[in-house]
Design an enzyme around this catalytic site. Structure first.
Site, PDB file in Angstrom:
ATOM      1  N   CYS B  98      36.566  -4.230  29.463  1.00  0.00           N
ATOM      2  CA  CYS B  98      36.255  -5.653  30.787  1.00  0.00           C
ATOM      3  C   CYS B  98      36.974  -6.912  30.708  1.00  0.00           C
ATOM      4  O   CYS B  98      37.932  -6.458  31.219  1.00  0.00           O
ATOM      5  CB  CYS B  98      34.680  -6.271  29.551  1.00  0.00           C
ATOM      6  SG  CYS B  98      33.617  -7.009  30.352  1.00  0.00           S
ATOM      7  N   HIS B 200      31.513  -1.657  27.115  1.00  0.00           N
ATOM      8  CA  HIS B 200      31.353  -1.819  26.365  1.00  0.00           C
ATOM      9  C   HIS B 200      29.205  -1.894  25.338  1.00  0.00           C
ATOM     10  O   HIS B 200      29.220  -0.755  26.208  1.00  0.00           O
ATOM     11  CB  HIS B 200      31.521  -3.428  26.163  1.00  0.00           C
ATOM     12  CG  HIS B 200      30.147  -4.119  26.706  1.00  0.00           C
ATOM     13  ND1 HIS B 200      30.381  -4.833  27.941  1.00  0.00           N
ATOM     14  CD2 HIS B 200      29.327  -4.403  26.466  1.00  0.00           C
ATOM     15  CE1 HIS B 200      29.152  -5.407  28.825  1.00  0.00           C
ATOM     16  NE2 HIS B 200      28.197  -5.365  26.965  1.00  0.00           N
TER      17      HIS B 200
END
Lengths: 454, 246
Positions: B98, B200
């Protein structure tokens, strides 16, 4: 009947919806807002005083505590006690209720739309934790929205948590803000928990220095550059004793004097809720005697440390929905001796947050070596089971059963052997929000729990 | 008797870049090493800390809030860029998720500023005015040492749109979800042992097989590693795939 013909139409819509068996907790409010975007302002104009509560964790319990306190006086409350805390739910509560005092919990994301309409006399902002990033976004952005709310509510008394740096900072330009906090350093943890947020100064970015950490990032802190420091709380808890999952005792310190409180709700997080409720009730004019008596009389809110009897066993429901809240529930469970039976229910519906990554931020490690049997259920049962395994619970003690009714049977039926005279150990249910609603519905169906929807 | 291998992991900014339960990724690596009799050593590197490129087999960089990401970006460029380039050049594994993925690229353009990256991967990210790309995601990947395509499942939540340079290859092909831009069908980037991704959830608990690939890659071990009882890991993987609709 308040609010004129539009309110009548909205009430009728709610009645029709309930007849159709579709719940309809907030539907009349939504209809009213459609007919009149300022329905909340219109409907609340007759109230003599109004208080608003917002926080990431503890809104419903804190509102129940404030209600228990104010019920001892002459106030007639209009409140959204069913927990429908967005604009529609608040408008619906205003449509349904008759009274002189408004008490509303408001979703942290809806605060900036609801507060200007209600123009509350007192606004309690109790805590901000990392929660449902897919829905709420980053913590800093909520804090920024709240700062905007505070700036536009000049006539409102602010009641703020001194121990939460992000929240306390909202009162920086408001010398009349009322602070509450914990003044018992024996409650401090060894250090910041993993899930701690806002550990850096909102003003300058330097890491806060903590003299004591009580819960998440809440504690006694100051910025090393000297531009921020925990305010001295007017309302404080000292001499705190945590009594497992049963309750907590503390001395409530106020400018009017001290009072011992035996709180029937467990954990330090409920001590914080009680302090918040005491500070808000005092701001609304409640005398100290009512505050102490009300806190001792409060019943567990819907699914929050609520215990019901199912057959021969007690089932204690403890809502978990984000790392900070889950950590407090886990800490409280760890206060109890022995090995526990758990029913962990992880759902990923919109109201739970679609993203279940938060279970990896919660300290399930606190239960390592303390679990006899963990039954995992919900739409993401397997992920819950995996979290427990990596927290140190032996895989052989973990069962996965997605279907909730079947999981409940399995968890209840598999009671530990105990002495014949002793009651079987309780089962602790740890459900996410929609899982809590489903579990309660299942318990109501089995005749084990009363319906809070009336 | 051969010396027991030790997986030496360096977590970059573990206090600031951890917003999406990045701890879960490190926990998977640690436990699985322990269960296999491999050693595990975790070192954290925060703001201002120097990093020794030769002292770690795997570097991990997670995601953070905007303000924290800006703080870390400048520190990364100033104090850690050279070490990470050197570590990658000698074959160390790097996993960035991310916000961390964005920082491995050349830059991240926000409305009012440009955050520098360390240019380890040829990619640039631009903050998009449109909605954040949020939801369950599944991608198909092909990795050295593993036969055939595999599925990685996770959750994404990002405002940035990441464009890969002409020479850069994505980590995988989007089966469900948004990926780098929401349109390109590409997700993440991989060059050798350097992996960046928006997935994630956290990534490794939902894809234990990928945790093993990373461990083997970082230590230079052959796949497959010693088998473990992965009944719950496999169930969690299936559950994450199902959530994404694959």
């Amino acid at each position: 009947m308040r609010g004129g013909w539009k309110a009548g139409v909205a009430r009728a819509a709610g009645a029709a919806s309930r007849l159709a068996g579709r719940g309809g907790t907030s539907l009349p409010g939504k209809v009213a807002l459609r007919l009149d975007p300022h329905a909340i302002r219109t409907l609340s104009s007759g109230l003599q005083r109004t208080a608003v509560i917002s926080a990431t964790n503890g809104k419903t319990t804190t509102a129940a505590m404030v209600a228990a306190i104010l019920d001892r006086g002459s106030a007639r409350l209009v409140t959204n006690s069913a927990g429908a805390n967005m604009a529609g739910g608040i408008a619906a509560a205003l449509l349904a209720g008759e009274g002189d005092t408004g008490l509303f919990e408001v979703d942290e994301f809806w605060l900036d739309r609801v507060v200007p309409e209600l123009e509350p006399g007192a606004l309690l902002l109790a805590n901000l934790f990392r929660d449902q990033l897919d829905r709420y976004g980053e913590l800093e952005s909520i804090a920024d929205r709240w700062a905007g709310v505070v700036a536009r509510a000049a006539g409102t008394t602010l009641v703020l948590n001194a121990d939460d740096p992000l929240v306390a900072d909202l009162g920086r330009d408001r010398p009349d803000a009322v602070y509450f906090g914990v003044e018992d350093t024996a409650m401090a943890m060894p250090g910041l928990q993993h899930a701690a947020d806002s550990t850096h100064c909102r003003r300058c970015g330097a890491p806060y220095v903590y003299d004591a950490v009580f819960l998440g990032h809440q504690g006694h802190y100051h910025c090393p550059t000297g531009d921020a420091r925990r305010p001295a709380p007017a309302i404080a808890a000292t001499e705190i004793v945590l009594d497992g999952v049963r309750g907590a005792r503390f001395t409530l310190r106020t400018p009017e004097g001290d009072a011992p409180v035996a709180l029937p709700l467990p954990g330090l997080y409920n001590v914080y809720n009680a302090l918040a409720a005491a500070a808000l009730a005092r701001a609304l004019g409640a005398p100290l005697a009512d505050v102490a008596a009300g806190l001792q009389a409060v019943a567990a809110a819907f699914g929050r440390a609520e215990t019901v009897r199912v057959g021969a066993r007690d089932l204690s429901i403890m809502l978990v929905k984000n790392p900070a809240g889950a950590n407090e529930v886990l800490r409280t469970l760890a206060l109890e001796d022995g090995e526990h039976d758990l029913l962990a229910v992880l759902n990923d519906r919109v109201a739970d947050g679609r993203d279940v990554s938060w279970v990896w931020d919660a300290d399930f490690e606190l239960l390592a070596g303390r679990v006899r049997r963990a039954t995992c259920s919900g739409t993401r049962a397997a992920e819950m089971a995996l979290r427990l395994k990596y927290a140190g619970v032996p895989a052989g003690r973990i069962a996965v059963e997605e279907d909730l009714a079947a999981a409940l049977d399995r968890a209840l039926g598999d009671a530990p052997d105990t002495r014949p005279a002793a009651p079987p150990a309780p089962l602790f249910a740890l459900p996410t929000y929609t899982a809590m609603l489903a579990l309660r519905e299942e318990l109501v169906r089995r005749g084990a729990a009363g319906s809070s929807f009336g | 008797m051969a010396e027991r291998p030790v997986l030496r992991v360096c977590a970059l900014y573990p206090d600031l870049m951890n917003i999406y339960a990045d701890r879960g990724n490190l926990l998977l690596l640690e436990r699985r090493c322990a269960w296999r009799g491999l050693g595990f050593r975790l070192t954290g590197a925060g703001i201002g800390d120097a990093v020794d490129p030769d002292a770690h087999d795997l570097f991990y960089l997670g995601g953070g809030q905007d303000r924290d990401q800006v703080l870390c970006a400048h520190d990364l460029v100033e104090h850690k860029s050279a070490a990470l380039h050197a570590a990658a050049a000698r074959g160390a594994a790097i996993l960035a998720v991310c916000g961390g993925y964005q920082l491995l690229g050349r830059s991240y353009e926000l409305a009012d500023q440009t955050i520098p990256g360390i240019g380890l991967l040829d990619l640039t990210t631009v903050r998009h005015e449109g909605p954040r790309l949020i939801g369950n995601v599944a991608i198909e990947v092909e990795l050295p040492g593993l036969e055939g395509p595999r599925v990685l499942a996770g959750f994404e939540n990002h405002a940035g749109r990441t464009e890969l340079g002409a020479r850069e290859r994505p980590l995988g092909r989007v089966l469900r979800g948004h990926g780098n831009t929401g349109r390109s069908g590409a997700e993440g980037a991989r060059r050798g042992h350097v992996v960046g991704t928006y997935l994630h959830g956290p990534l490794l608990p939902k894809n234990a097989w990928f945790a093993d690939w990373l461990t083997a890659t970082a230590l230079g071990l052959d796949l497959p590693l010693d088998p473990l009882d992965d009944a719950l890991e496999d169930a969690a993987h299936r559950s994450a795939r199902r959530a994404a609709g694959v």
